[in-house]
Design an enzyme around this catalytic site. Structure first.
Site, PDB file in Angstrom:
ATOM      1  N   CYS A  31     -95.900 -43.593  88.216  1.00  0.00           N
ATOM      2  CA  CYS A  31     -95.102 -42.373  88.125  1.00  0.00           C
ATOM      3  C   CYS A  31     -95.819 -41.254  87.393  1.00  0.00           C
ATOM      4  O   CYS A  31     -96.533 -41.488  86.412  1.00  0.00           O
ATOM      5  CB  CYS A  31     -93.791 -42.686  87.409  1.00  0.00           C
ATOM      6  SG  CYS A  31     -92.699 -43.647  88.427  1.00  0.00           S
ATOM      7  N   LYS A  65     -88.937 -55.587  86.984  1.00  0.00           N
ATOM      8  CA  LYS A  65     -90.091 -54.952  87.646  1.00  0.00           C
ATOM      9  C   LYS A  65     -91.305 -54.916  86.729  1.00  0.00           C
ATOM     10  O   LYS A  65     -92.437 -55.037  87.190  1.00  0.00           O
ATOM     11  CB  LYS A  65     -89.710 -53.519  88.052  1.00  0.00           C
ATOM     12  CG  LYS A  65     -90.894 -52.617  88.290  1.00  0.00           C
ATOM     13  CD  LYS A  65     -90.493 -51.174  88.406  1.00  0.00           C
ATOM     14  CE  LYS A  65     -91.670 -50.243  88.223  1.00  0.00           C
ATOM     15  NZ  LYS A  65     -92.055 -49.988  86.829  1.00  0.00           N
ATOM     16  N   ASN A  66     -91.076 -54.750  85.429  1.00  0.00           N
ATOM     17  CA  ASN A  66     -92.212 -54.621  84.530  1.00  0.00           C
ATOM     18  C   ASN A  66     -92.718 -55.958  83.988  1.00  0.00           C
ATOM     19  O   ASN A  66     -93.564 -55.985  83.101  1.00  0.00           O
ATOM     20  CB  ASN A  66     -91.885 -53.634  83.399  1.00  0.00           C
ATOM     21  CG  ASN A  66     -91.835 -52.208  83.944  1.00  0.00           C
ATOM     22  OD1 ASN A  66     -92.208 -51.970  85.105  1.00  0.00           O
ATOM     23  ND2 ASN A  66     -91.379 -51.267  83.139  1.00  0.00           N
ATOM     24  N   ARG A  96    -101.095 -40.456  81.689  1.00  0.00           N
ATOM     25  CA  ARG A  96    -101.264 -41.880  81.989  1.00  0.00           C
ATOM     26  C   ARG A  96    -102.742 -42.309  82.050  1.00  0.00           C
ATOM     27  O   ARG A  96    -103.202 -42.880  83.052  1.00  0.00           O
ATOM     28  CB  ARG A  96    -100.507 -42.266  83.251  1.00  0.00           C
ATOM     29  CG  ARG A  96     -99.044 -41.856  83.166  1.00  0.00           C
ATOM     30  CD  ARG A  96     -98.157 -42.633  84.046  1.00  0.00           C
ATOM     31  NE  ARG A  96     -97.864 -43.960  83.537  1.00  0.00           N
ATOM     32  CZ  ARG A  96     -97.101 -44.850  84.166  1.00  0.00           C
ATOM     33  NH1 ARG A  96     -96.571 -44.552  85.312  1.00  0.00           N
ATOM     34  NH2 ARG A  96     -96.878 -46.034  83.652  1.00  0.00           N
TER      35      ARG A  96
HETATM   36  C1  EPZ Z   1     -95.300 -49.595  81.190  1.00  0.00           C
HETATM   37  O1  EPZ Z   1     -96.221 -48.592  81.567  1.00  0.00           O
HETATM   38  C2  EPZ Z   1     -94.214 -49.559  82.230  1.00  0.00           C
HETATM   39  N1  EPZ Z   1     -94.810 -49.775  83.534  1.00  0.00           N
HETATM   40  C3  EPZ Z   1     -93.478 -48.226  82.182  1.00  0.00           C
HETATM   41  O2  EPZ Z   1     -92.418 -48.281  83.110  1.00  0.00           O
HETATM   42  C4  EPZ Z   1     -92.904 -48.035  80.785  1.00  0.00           C
HETATM   43  O3  EPZ Z   1     -92.310 -46.769  80.709  1.00  0.00           O
HETATM   44  C5  EPZ Z   1     -94.030 -48.133  79.756  1.00  0.00           C
HETATM   45  O4  EPZ Z   1     -94.739 -49.390  79.907  1.00  0.00           O
HETATM   46  C6  EPZ Z   1     -93.519 -48.032  78.319  1.00  0.00           C
HETATM   47  O5  EPZ Z   1     -92.598 -49.055  78.050  1.00  0.00           O
HETATM   48  C7  EPZ Z   1     -95.062 -51.005  83.931  1.00  0.00           C
HETATM   49  O6  EPZ Z   1     -94.839 -51.978  83.224  1.00  0.00           O
HETATM   50  C8  EPZ Z   1     -95.631 -51.167  85.297  1.00  0.00           C
HETATM   51  P1  EPZ Z   1     -98.034 -47.751  78.182  1.00  0.00           P
HETATM   52  P2  EPZ Z   1     -97.667 -48.554  80.900  1.00  0.00           P
HETATM   53  O7  EPZ Z   1     -99.441 -48.178  78.354  1.00  0.00           O
HETATM   54  O8  EPZ Z   1     -98.076 -49.922  80.551  1.00  0.00           O
HETATM   55  C9  EPZ Z   1    -100.540 -44.016  76.507  1.00  0.00           C
HETATM   56  C10 EPZ Z   1     -91.032 -47.516  84.824  1.00  0.00           C
HETATM   57  O9  EPZ Z   1     -90.397 -46.480  85.159  1.00  0.00           O
HETATM   58  N2  EPZ Z   1    -101.766 -44.738  76.943  1.00  0.00           N
HETATM   59  O10 EPZ Z   1     -97.185 -48.477  77.221  1.00  0.00           O
HETATM   60  O11 EPZ Z   1     -98.539 -47.757  81.806  1.00  0.00           O
HETATM   61  C11 EPZ Z   1     -99.728 -43.531  77.713  1.00  0.00           C
HETATM   62  O12 EPZ Z   1    -100.246 -42.319  78.224  1.00  0.00           O
HETATM   63  C12 EPZ Z   1     -92.424 -47.378  84.237  1.00  0.00           C
HETATM   64  O13 EPZ Z   1     -90.603 -48.653  84.991  1.00  0.00           O
HETATM   65  C13 EPZ Z   1    -103.004 -44.174  76.682  1.00  0.00           C
HETATM   66  O14 EPZ Z   1    -103.125 -43.106  76.065  1.00  0.00           O
HETATM   67  O15 EPZ Z   1     -97.324 -47.717  79.589  1.00  0.00           O
HETATM   68  C14 EPZ Z   1     -98.346 -43.412  77.121  1.00  0.00           C
HETATM   69  O16 EPZ Z   1     -98.215 -42.183  76.441  1.00  0.00           O
HETATM   70  C15 EPZ Z   1     -92.831 -45.971  83.978  1.00  0.00           C
HETATM   71  N3  EPZ Z   1    -104.129 -44.831  77.136  1.00  0.00           N
HETATM   72  C16 EPZ Z   1     -98.294 -44.549  76.094  1.00  0.00           C
HETATM   73  O17 EPZ Z   1     -99.661 -44.918  75.852  1.00  0.00           O
HETATM   74  C17 EPZ Z   1    -104.063 -46.012  77.820  1.00  0.00           C
HETATM   75  O18 EPZ Z   1    -105.108 -46.566  78.207  1.00  0.00           O
HETATM   76  C18 EPZ Z   1     -97.537 -45.770  76.553  1.00  0.00           C
HETATM   77  O19 EPZ Z   1     -98.032 -46.224  77.811  1.00  0.00           O
HETATM   78  C19 EPZ Z   1    -102.781 -46.575  78.057  1.00  0.00           C
HETATM   79  C20 EPZ Z   1    -101.645 -45.917  77.615  1.00  0.00           C
END
Ligand code: EPZ
Length: 444
Positions: free
Chosen positions: A122, A24-25, A127
């Site tokens: 989610c 999915k990711n 986020r």
């Molecule tokens: C991806 O989300 C996945 N989603 C998530 O899967 C997964 O948990 C996550 O990566 C971590 O591996 C998809 O791929 C669609 P991040 P993403 O940017 O890209 C902070 C599932 O259940 N952050 O790595 O949105 C954020 O708040 C889902 O399959 C900022 O502060 O995650 C978090 O604390 C849930 N500013 C951390 O970084 C930003 O602009 C990691 O988020 C972006 C992120």
């Protein structure tokens, strides 16, 4: 809504075989990548999940034809006639997924502008998308917040740049990759995320003609090219869904063969699964996971970016930890609110206490910010059926696991959310012998 409630009669071990397909990711992002090419692309091993349908709809709004390929689970994406989409039509997808933010770079390259609706995804933390907009500005895009969403423009060709992410964000790394490949010059991205799905996206882009190298220190270098072609790619398997079924097997004292599960991307999970006391056996086609009998072990667990223990593995495994003997410690370092789902487990009889301190390991970003991001799980506890409302995708699947492991009947509300990331989960549950039923609609 009766059709969004599932009755789960617990107490039966899950036994049998199910199959997982592409991640999915990765899949929706590879679909977005097709927008960058000037030839059709073929994506194989595509699961039928809601995130794929949302991206398909958005691509079609932008003139990309998306149709079935020769084999089951294959999509052919033709971006030969990319065009601007009507803002109201795009806005109809507001709140449905987080993937629309990744359309920015490709649309800026193809059309010179992009409109991004409000995002979904989610509710497991704030986020924010500040990293995304900051990197797009560095490439030379202008961003204007309008009442209906974000409007972006590229006054001229985007330029390669030097970026250091404040945190190795998966989405922001993908944003950089999807933008830098057609930008002018070299982009250097430090502190990048290196999850297996990102490596697979890099493989997709390389097949299209991109030049991307990865260093061992989380630095990714991209040399922009003038054009990209299409790709033919089989998506890597979903390691998050695989681990969910593994945790379900363990929590229900079952035995599940996950066809399609791949060891390489699951090494950290497999080590942890073994420490808890789960058994597994890997072959070329998948992995068998089972509860070998006897007590499970309490463990200390810390989620982290890859190659650490993936945050999406945490929630399903916590359900199995309620059945382990002793005190388990879980420190969630990726999403500040990803332990909120445990309150419903406590209603079912689990003993899980949340803390704002960083328990059991390395201090993280959330330690001094009063987020309840550490948990102590004391077990084993007998779980009882309950009325459950699904809070998020992985939390929702965890509730299903808890309901299956519990004595008695649970009413699980909001099951439609699980379709976002778990293909045909109802059929799979039934194939594994779960006693689940949709209540009959009430006659009016
Ligand atoms: C991806 O989300 C996945 N989603 C998530 O899967 C997964 O948990 C996550 O990566 C971590 O591996 C998809 O791929 C669609 P991040 P993403 O940017 O890209 C902070 C599932 O259940 N952050 O790595 O949105 C954020 O708040 C889902 O399959 C900022 O502060 O995650 C978090 O604390 C849930 N500013 C951390 O970084 C930003 O602009 C990691 O988020 C972006 C992120």
């Amino acid at each position: 809504m009766t059709d969004d409630v599932l009755l789960v009669h617990g107490g039966t071990p899950l036994e049998g075989e199910i199959r997982v397909r592409g991640a999915k990711n990765l899949v929706p992002k590879a679909m977005v990548a097709a927008l960058l090419g000037d030839e059709p692309s073929r994506l194989r091993n595509v699961p039928d999940i809601r995130d794929v349908r949302v991206v398909r709809g958005l691509l079609q709004l932008h003139g990309v034809t998306v149709g079935p390929g020769e084999e089951a689970g294959e999509l052919v994406l033709d971006p030969s006639h990319v065009e601007s989409a009507n803002v109201a039509d795009i806005d109809a997808h507001a709140g449905s997924s987080r993937i629309p933010i990744l359309f920015c770079g490709p649309l800026l390259h193809r059309l010179g502008h992009a409109f991004i609706p409000g995002l979904g995804g989610c509710d497991i933390g704030g986020r924010p998308i500040d990293f995304h907009f900051e990197v797009l500005r560095q490439f030379g895009a202008t961003i204007e917040k309008r009442p209906e969403g974000q409007y972006l423009e590229a006054p001229q060709r985007l330029r390669g740049t030097k970026i250091r992410l404040p945190y190795p964000s998966v989405g922001a790394t993908e944003q950089v990759l999807l933008t830098a490949v057609l930008a002018e010059g070299v982009t250097e991205l430090a502190n990048a995320a290196v999850e297996p799905e990102i490596e697979d996206l890099i493989c997709v882009l390389q097949k299209m003609g991109a030049i991307i190298s990865m260093d061992t220190d989380r630095t990714i270098r991209i040399t922009g090219v003038d054009r990209l072609g299409g790709f033919n790619h089989r998506a890597l398997p979903d390691r998050l869904e695989s681990a969910s079924w593994a945790s379900a097997a363990l929590a229900t004292k079952g035995d599940v063969y996950v066809r399609g599960a791949s060891q390489r991307e699951m090494m950290t999970f497999l080590n942890t699964f073994r420490r808890v006391g789960g058994a597994f056996e890997v072959d070329d086609a998948g992995i068998r996971f089972w509860h070998p009998g006897g007590p499970l072990n309490a463990i200390a667990l810390e989620t982290d970016v890859h190659p650490g223990f993936q945050t999406d593995w945490q929630q399903p495994l916590v359900v199995a930890l309620t059945q382990a003997s002793g005190l388990s410690i879980v420190h969630e370092t990726v999403y500040e609110s990803r332990l909120g789902f445990t309150s419903a487990l406590n209603q079912m009889g689990a003993h899980i206490q949340l803390y704002s301190e960083c328990l059991g390991g390395t201090p993280c970003r959330f330690g001094r910010r009063n987020f309840l991001h550490s948990a102590v799980v004391s077990g084993p506890t007998k779980l009882q059926g309950a009325n459950l409302v699904i809070p998020d995708l992985r939390g929702g699947f965890s509730y299903l696991i808890a309901a299956l492991a519990a004595q008695g009947t649970s009413h699980v509300h909001g099951i439609d959310l699980i379709n976002r990331g778990y293909e045909n989960f109802m059929d799979k549950l039934r194939a594994l012998g779960a006693h689940v039923e949709l209540p009959a609609p009430v006659e009016s």
